[in-house]
Design an enzyme around this catalytic site. Sequence first.
Site, PDB file in Angstrom:
ATOM      1  N   GLY A  70       0.778  -1.233   0.000  1.00  0.00           N
ATOM      2  CA  GLY A  70       0.000   0.000   0.000  1.00  0.00           C
ATOM      3  C   GLY A  70       0.808   1.281   0.000  1.00  0.00           C
ATOM      4  O   GLY A  70       1.806   1.427  -0.714  1.00  0.00           O
TER       5      GLY A  70
ATOM      6  N   TYR B 199     -10.605   3.504  14.900  1.00  0.00           N
ATOM      7  CA  TYR B 199      -9.648   3.886  13.858  1.00  0.00           C
ATOM      8  C   TYR B 199      -9.530   5.408  13.766  1.00  0.00           C
ATOM      9  O   TYR B 199      -8.418   5.957  13.748  1.00  0.00           O
ATOM     10  CB  TYR B 199     -10.088   3.315  12.518  1.00  0.00           C
ATOM     11  CG  TYR B 199      -9.221   3.745  11.357  1.00  0.00           C
ATOM     12  CD1 TYR B 199      -7.946   3.225  11.192  1.00  0.00           C
ATOM     13  CD2 TYR B 199      -9.684   4.675  10.429  1.00  0.00           C
ATOM     14  CE1 TYR B 199      -7.144   3.619  10.131  1.00  0.00           C
ATOM     15  CE2 TYR B 199      -8.893   5.073   9.367  1.00  0.00           C
ATOM     16  CZ  TYR B 199      -7.617   4.538   9.216  1.00  0.00           C
ATOM     17  OH  TYR B 199      -6.828   4.937   8.170  1.00  0.00           O
TER      18      TYR B 199
ATOM     19  N   THR C 113      -5.789   0.902  -2.182  1.00  0.00           N
ATOM     20  CA  THR C 113      -4.787   0.055  -1.533  1.00  0.00           C
ATOM     21  C   THR C 113      -5.441  -1.253  -1.091  1.00  0.00           C
ATOM     22  O   THR C 113      -6.674  -1.352  -1.049  1.00  0.00           O
ATOM     23  CB  THR C 113      -4.205   0.738  -0.280  1.00  0.00           C
ATOM     24  OG1 THR C 113      -5.267   0.913   0.678  1.00  0.00           O
ATOM     25  CG2 THR C 113      -3.587   2.095  -0.620  1.00  0.00           C
TER      26      THR C 113
END
Length: 250
Positions: A21, A153, A188
Amino acid sequence: MSVNPFSLAGRRLLVTGASSGIGRQIAISCAEMGGTVVLTGRHGERLHDTLGHLAGSGHSAVAADLLETGAIDRVVAEAGALDGVVHAAGIARMVPFRMISHAHLDDVLGLNVHAPLLLTKALLAKRSLQQGASIVFVGAVASEVGPVATAVYSASKAALLGAARTLALEVAKHKMRANVLSPGYVRTPLLDALGRNGAKIDELLDITPLGLGEPIDVAHAAVFLLSDASRWMTRSLFIADGGLTSRMSI
């Protein structure tokens, strides 16, 4: 001859999460700009594949899980003297707030917050970061917009900004800089995984004026933050998101 302020020639740089990524492309772009790159990541085979794509010579790879005991010390020892570090390693998992658990918190905060902060601390303690070094934390626009089911996150990426701004004050006397590079949605393997877990990728295309980004778009921004072109930038949040967070409806 004119000097290229974006050149990384003569600089030794550590890139975490370099096995795939964004981290992988940052490592490749740094090498293309003349830098000597030390790669680290959890997946040894993929890490060495990245190593094989780097232009120039003198690069190295250290396979390591930064959450394992002794891993950070090993990376610091093998990295040597550095002119910059990019903390690109990270994970993203979609979990509704009502389903947050200690295990989920430990997983996400461990890799996204604990690892980069403790690695930076170790680099400073060993005086591995040279005068004028640039420290780049890869954040995410999720910390600004808080998408559904990304509470932990989003919180982890927001934590990096607060930490970077404090760090920048503490290392300024050594002419070091600390900034956060905050990408939007980028093509990604991480985004692919989110799509398989319920993220509506087509909707992301609709709300991003310039569409989904590519890893190279973030890598170019990382090169800028590592180079002398950004020598007067520190404590900054550098957003590269195709206009997503600037979108306004009238």
